[in-house]
Write an enzyme that holds these catalytic residues in place. Structure first.
Site, PDB file in Angstrom:
ATOM      1  N   LYS A 269      -2.768  -9.078  -2.396  1.00  0.00           N
ATOM      2  CA  LYS A 269      -3.111  -8.223  -1.248  1.00  0.00           C
ATOM      3  C   LYS A 269      -4.139  -8.933  -0.370  1.00  0.00           C
ATOM      4  O   LYS A 269      -4.004  -8.970   0.855  1.00  0.00           O
ATOM      5  CB  LYS A 269      -3.634  -6.868  -1.732  1.00  0.00           C
ATOM      6  CG  LYS A 269      -2.591  -6.007  -2.413  1.00  0.00           C
ATOM      7  CD  LYS A 269      -1.441  -5.698  -1.477  1.00  0.00           C
ATOM      8  CE  LYS A 269      -0.294  -4.966  -2.147  1.00  0.00           C
ATOM      9  NZ  LYS A 269       0.919  -4.867  -1.347  1.00  0.00           N
TER      10      LYS A 269
ATOM     11  N   SER B   5      -4.596  -2.653  -0.015  1.00  0.00           N
ATOM     12  CA  SER B   5      -5.127  -1.777  -1.057  1.00  0.00           C
ATOM     13  C   SER B   5      -6.648  -1.847  -1.076  1.00  0.00           C
ATOM     14  O   SER B   5      -7.235  -2.894  -0.760  1.00  0.00           O
ATOM     15  CB  SER B   5      -4.572  -2.265  -2.402  1.00  0.00           C
ATOM     16  OG  SER B   5      -5.338  -1.731  -3.459  1.00  0.00           O
TER      17      SER B   5
ATOM     18  N   TYR C  93      -2.292  -9.243  -8.854  1.00  0.00           N
ATOM     19  CA  TYR C  93      -1.793  -8.260  -7.884  1.00  0.00           C
ATOM     20  C   TYR C  93      -2.793  -8.092  -6.747  1.00  0.00           C
ATOM     21  O   TYR C  93      -2.435  -8.178  -5.557  1.00  0.00           O
ATOM     22  CB  TYR C  93      -1.539  -6.904  -8.564  1.00  0.00           C
ATOM     23  CG  TYR C  93      -1.389  -5.785  -7.559  1.00  0.00           C
ATOM     24  CD1 TYR C  93      -0.239  -5.664  -6.786  1.00  0.00           C
ATOM     25  CD2 TYR C  93      -2.424  -4.864  -7.336  1.00  0.00           C
ATOM     26  CE1 TYR C  93      -0.114  -4.661  -5.834  1.00  0.00           C
ATOM     27  CE2 TYR C  93      -2.309  -3.867  -6.387  1.00  0.00           C
ATOM     28  CZ  TYR C  93      -1.155  -3.764  -5.645  1.00  0.00           C
ATOM     29  OH  TYR C  93      -1.037  -2.771  -4.684  1.00  0.00           O
TER      30      TYR C  93
HETATM   31  P1  NAD Z   1       7.162   1.221  -5.155  1.00  0.00           P
HETATM   32  O1  NAD Z   1       7.366   0.261  -6.256  1.00  0.00           O
HETATM   33  O2  NAD Z   1       7.583   2.634  -5.369  1.00  0.00           O
HETATM   34  O3  NAD Z   1       7.881   0.704  -3.815  1.00  0.00           O
HETATM   35  C1  NAD Z   1       8.021  -0.666  -3.528  1.00  0.00           C
HETATM   36  C2  NAD Z   1       9.481  -0.904  -3.172  1.00  0.00           C
HETATM   37  O4  NAD Z   1       9.655  -2.277  -2.838  1.00  0.00           O
HETATM   38  C3  NAD Z   1      10.432  -0.607  -4.319  1.00  0.00           C
HETATM   39  O5  NAD Z   1      11.460   0.245  -3.857  1.00  0.00           O
HETATM   40  C4  NAD Z   1      10.986  -1.983  -4.728  1.00  0.00           C
HETATM   41  O6  NAD Z   1      12.306  -1.880  -5.196  1.00  0.00           O
HETATM   42  C5  NAD Z   1      10.858  -2.751  -3.436  1.00  0.00           C
HETATM   43  N1  NAD Z   1      10.713  -4.207  -3.549  1.00  0.00           N
HETATM   44  C6  NAD Z   1       9.809  -4.923  -4.274  1.00  0.00           C
HETATM   45  N2  NAD Z   1       9.968  -6.250  -4.071  1.00  0.00           N
HETATM   46  C7  NAD Z   1      11.001  -6.377  -3.180  1.00  0.00           C
HETATM   47  C8  NAD Z   1      11.629  -7.486  -2.561  1.00  0.00           C
HETATM   48  N3  NAD Z   1      11.245  -8.746  -2.818  1.00  0.00           N
HETATM   49  N4  NAD Z   1      12.648  -7.251  -1.701  1.00  0.00           N
HETATM   50  C9  NAD Z   1      13.050  -5.990  -1.421  1.00  0.00           C
HETATM   51  N5  NAD Z   1      12.486  -4.898  -1.978  1.00  0.00           N
HETATM   52  C10 NAD Z   1      11.475  -5.090  -2.840  1.00  0.00           C
HETATM   53  O7  NAD Z   1       5.618   1.149  -4.740  1.00  0.00           O
HETATM   54  P2  NAD Z   1       4.767   2.047  -3.748  1.00  0.00           P
HETATM   55  O8  NAD Z   1       3.769   2.800  -4.550  1.00  0.00           O
HETATM   56  O9  NAD Z   1       5.662   2.785  -2.825  1.00  0.00           O
HETATM   57  O10 NAD Z   1       3.969   0.920  -2.982  1.00  0.00           O
HETATM   58  C11 NAD Z   1       4.385   0.411  -1.728  1.00  0.00           C
HETATM   59  C12 NAD Z   1       3.424  -0.677  -1.297  1.00  0.00           C
HETATM   60  O11 NAD Z   1       2.093  -0.157  -1.253  1.00  0.00           O
HETATM   61  C13 NAD Z   1       3.366  -1.879  -2.254  1.00  0.00           C
HETATM   62  O12 NAD Z   1       3.229  -3.050  -1.497  1.00  0.00           O
HETATM   63  C14 NAD Z   1       2.113  -1.616  -3.062  1.00  0.00           C
HETATM   64  O13 NAD Z   1       1.531  -2.802  -3.546  1.00  0.00           O
HETATM   65  C15 NAD Z   1       1.218  -0.960  -2.014  1.00  0.00           C
HETATM   66  N6  NAD Z   1       0.150  -0.134  -2.598  1.00  0.00           N
HETATM   67  C16 NAD Z   1       0.473   0.869  -3.457  1.00  0.00           C
HETATM   68  C17 NAD Z   1      -0.534   1.631  -4.053  1.00  0.00           C
HETATM   69  C18 NAD Z   1      -0.199   2.715  -5.040  1.00  0.00           C
HETATM   70  O14 NAD Z   1      -1.088   3.126  -5.791  1.00  0.00           O
HETATM   71  N7  NAD Z   1       1.028   3.236  -5.067  1.00  0.00           N
HETATM   72  C19 NAD Z   1      -1.883   1.388  -3.740  1.00  0.00           C
HETATM   73  C20 NAD Z   1      -2.182   0.375  -2.827  1.00  0.00           C
HETATM   74  C21 NAD Z   1      -1.140  -0.386  -2.261  1.00  0.00           C
HETATM   75  N1  UFG Z   2      -7.362   6.467 -15.937  1.00  0.00           N
HETATM   76  C1  UFG Z   2      -7.530   7.069 -17.155  1.00  0.00           C
HETATM   77  N2  UFG Z   2      -6.434   7.195 -17.965  1.00  0.00           N
HETATM   78  C2  UFG Z   2      -5.194   6.764 -17.617  1.00  0.00           C
HETATM   79  C3  UFG Z   2      -5.030   6.154 -16.359  1.00  0.00           C
HETATM   80  C4  UFG Z   2      -6.143   6.010 -15.541  1.00  0.00           C
HETATM   81  O1  UFG Z   2      -8.644   7.470 -17.517  1.00  0.00           O
HETATM   82  O2  UFG Z   2      -4.255   6.893 -18.401  1.00  0.00           O
HETATM   83  C5  UFG Z   2      -8.521   6.356 -15.040  1.00  0.00           C
HETATM   84  C6  UFG Z   2      -8.877   4.927 -14.670  1.00  0.00           C
HETATM   85  O3  UFG Z   2      -9.742   4.369 -15.621  1.00  0.00           O
HETATM   86  C7  UFG Z   2      -9.524   5.123 -13.292  1.00  0.00           C
HETATM   87  C8  UFG Z   2      -8.759   6.325 -12.703  1.00  0.00           C
HETATM   88  O4  UFG Z   2      -8.191   6.990 -13.826  1.00  0.00           O
HETATM   89  O5  UFG Z   2     -10.881   5.493 -13.434  1.00  0.00           O
HETATM   90  C9  UFG Z   2      -7.652   5.930 -11.734  1.00  0.00           C
HETATM   91  O6  UFG Z   2      -6.806   4.961 -12.354  1.00  0.00           O
HETATM   92  P1  UFG Z   2      -5.388   4.556 -11.743  1.00  0.00           P
HETATM   93  O7  UFG Z   2      -4.765   3.585 -12.687  1.00  0.00           O
HETATM   94  O8  UFG Z   2      -4.605   5.775 -11.393  1.00  0.00           O
HETATM   95  O9  UFG Z   2      -5.781   3.859 -10.361  1.00  0.00           O
HETATM   96  P2  UFG Z   2      -6.699   2.585 -10.064  1.00  0.00           P
HETATM   97  O10 UFG Z   2      -7.798   3.063  -9.187  1.00  0.00           O
HETATM   98  O11 UFG Z   2      -7.043   1.848 -11.274  1.00  0.00           O
HETATM   99  O12 UFG Z   2      -5.707   1.647  -9.234  1.00  0.00           O
HETATM  100  C10 UFG Z   2      -4.954   2.121  -8.124  1.00  0.00           C
HETATM  101  C11 UFG Z   2      -3.625   1.356  -8.040  1.00  0.00           C
HETATM  102  C12 UFG Z   2      -3.870  -0.080  -7.696  1.00  0.00           C
HETATM  103  C13 UFG Z   2      -4.709  -0.187  -6.467  1.00  0.00           C
HETATM  104  C14 UFG Z   2      -5.978   0.612  -6.594  1.00  0.00           C
HETATM  105  C15 UFG Z   2      -6.711   0.645  -5.281  1.00  0.00           C
HETATM  106  O13 UFG Z   2      -2.946   1.414  -9.276  1.00  0.00           O
HETATM  107  O14 UFG Z   2      -2.638  -0.691  -7.420  1.00  0.00           O
HETATM  108  O15 UFG Z   2      -5.665   1.970  -6.951  1.00  0.00           O
HETATM  109  O16 UFG Z   2      -7.887   1.344  -5.380  1.00  0.00           O
HETATM  110  F1  UFG Z   2      -5.029  -1.481  -6.248  1.00  0.00           F
END
Ligand code: NAD
Ligand code: UFG
Length: 331
Positions: A152, A124, A148
């Site tokens: 990462k 991330s 969290y």
């Molecule tokens: P998500 O929660 O939709 O998908 C994660 C999946 O992993 C889920 O289906 C959950 O059931 C499964 N899971 C969690 N722990 C497990 C375990 N121990 N064994 C088996 N399954 C397990 O999340 P996502 O948005 O698809 O994110 C996927 C990956 O990308 C995650 O590692 C997350 O940290 C990373 N990531 C997501 C974002 C974001 O904003 N969505 C940003 C940066 C990184």
């Molecule tokens: N925000 C609002 N109102 C809300 C939600 C968010 O104003 O209800 C703003 C936040 O302050 C930020 C922007 O919208 O300025 C984006 O916020 P998000 O929560 O959508 O995303 P973040 O950038 O905070 O975090 C996301 C993922 C994290 C990841 C990160 C990496 O949630 O898991 O991006 O850049 F680590």
């Protein structure tokens, strides 16, 4: 190739399964369904016309993981499985450290044991901390503000050390910026439980009338209009980045940003949503959210140069596809 996708029933995992299958790969998924439903994989089959081998297991369970490696001739692993709610990680740090670190170690060990040379990890942009934008892969990482984010950074370190110590084991760390949007079919997307933490699902729920208004967290940042700036990336583009990453994976450690390189403020995103979908999103300016930074966007040139990958969809595609998915939800 036969690709083992952990967390494949989740938001980014389902989209990546679609793109892998459409690129001609075979996919098997392991997911414990703690944040997803099995039906999401049925939708993947509906989109692609291809079945997926599914194991409902926890990937921290070494024995179960070993069984999967024994039963399948795996060519590569894409490790999405992980817990991702920033606030929850502050309240339950041990749960986050255990789940996100043990899963990474168990899978890396299984790969090394079974001579599987390709490992792609979901990292991330949070690992950059409050660096100067745009974030480049060669920047020094800064401390994150929550467990969290630390999982990462630590997983990156664990995998880097494991790849350095084991010839033939190659790792690609993908640093995602802000994934949003949904598949154009409207069949798969993100449907968070409870109150959404992230901006886009909150916006779609306000537009739908499920919530009264959007709280904009701060309008006094040093940005274009004072609200937080992020690099939103369409989840289908992100998924395609994984296909390139696993196909082109080189031995050793590879790191890529997956972002568009373009920053969008909260108010710009709200405006794009209103224009793109012809619907109002009421909002209120609220205090800053603790732990947030002003700006976060990628220098996206390395992935283009080395993987031949670049984001193709723009903010209009993102707001329209997010809205289409929200409207298709039954509950
Ligand atoms: P998500 O929660 O939709 O998908 C994660 C999946 O992993 C889920 O289906 C959950 O059931 C499964 N899971 C969690 N722990 C497990 C375990 N121990 N064994 C088996 N399954 C397990 O999340 P996502 O948005 O698809 O994110 C996927 C990956 O990308 C995650 O590692 C997350 O940290 C990373 N990531 C997501 C974002 C974001 O904003 N969505 C940003 C940066 C990184
Ligand atoms: N925000 C609002 N109102 C809300 C939600 C968010 O104003 O209800 C703003 C936040 O302050 C930020 C922007 O919208 O300025 C984006 O916020 P998000 O929560 O959508 O995303 P973040 O950038 O905070 O975090 C996301 C993922 C994290 C990841 C990160 C990496 O949630 O898991 O991006 O850049 F680590």
């Amino acid at each position: 190739m036969k690709i083992f996708v952990t967390g494949g029933a989740g938001y980014i995992g389902t989209h990546t399964c679609v793109e892998l299958i459409q690129a001609g790969h075979e996919v098997i998924v392991a997911d414990n369904l703690c944040n997803s439903k099995k039906e999401a994989l049925d939708k993947v089959t509906e989109i692609t016309g291809k079945g997926i081998g599914f194991y409902e297991i926890d990937v921290t369970d070494e024995k179960e993981v070993e069984k999967i490696f024994k039963e399948n001739q795996i060519d590569g692993v894409i490790h999405f499985a992980g817990l991702k709610a920033v606030g929850e990680s502050v309240a339950k740090p041990l749960m986050y450290y255990y789940n996100n670190l043990v899963s990474t170690m168990v899978l890396a060990e299984a790969c090394i044991r079974h001579k599987v040379g390709r490992f792609v990890f979901s990292s991330s942009a949070t690992v950059y901390g409050d660096n100067t934008v745009p974030f480049r892969e060669d920047m020094n990482l800064l401390p994150t503000t929550n467990p969290y984010g630390e999982t990462k950074a630590m997983s990156e370190r664990i995998l880097t050390d494991a790849a350095s110590a084991n010839e033939g084991f190659g790792v690609t760390l993908l640093r995602y910026f802000n994934p949003v949007g949904a598949h154009e079919s409207g069949l798969i997307g993100e449907n968070p439980n409870g109150i959404p933490n992230n901006l886009m699902p909150f916006v779609t729920q306000v537009a739908k009338g499920k919530r009264e208004y959007l709280s904009v967290f701060g309008n006094d940042y040093d940005t274009v209009d004072g609200t937080g700036v992020r690099d939103y990336i369409h989840v289908v583009d992100l998924a395609k980045g994984h296909v390139k990453a696993i196909e082109k994976l080189k031995e050793g450690v590879n790191v890529y940003n997956l972002g568009t390189g373009k920053g969008t403020s909260v108010l710009e995103l709200v405006q794009a949503f209103e224009e793109g979908n012809g619907i109002k999103v009421p909002y209120e300016i609220c205090p800053r959210r603790p732990g947030d930074i002003a700006s976060c966007y990628a220098d996206a040139s390395k992935a283009l140069d080395e993987l031949g990958w670049t984001a193709e969809k723009d903010i209009m595609d993102m707001v329209k596809d997010s809205w289409k998915f929200e409207n298709g939800l039954t509950e």
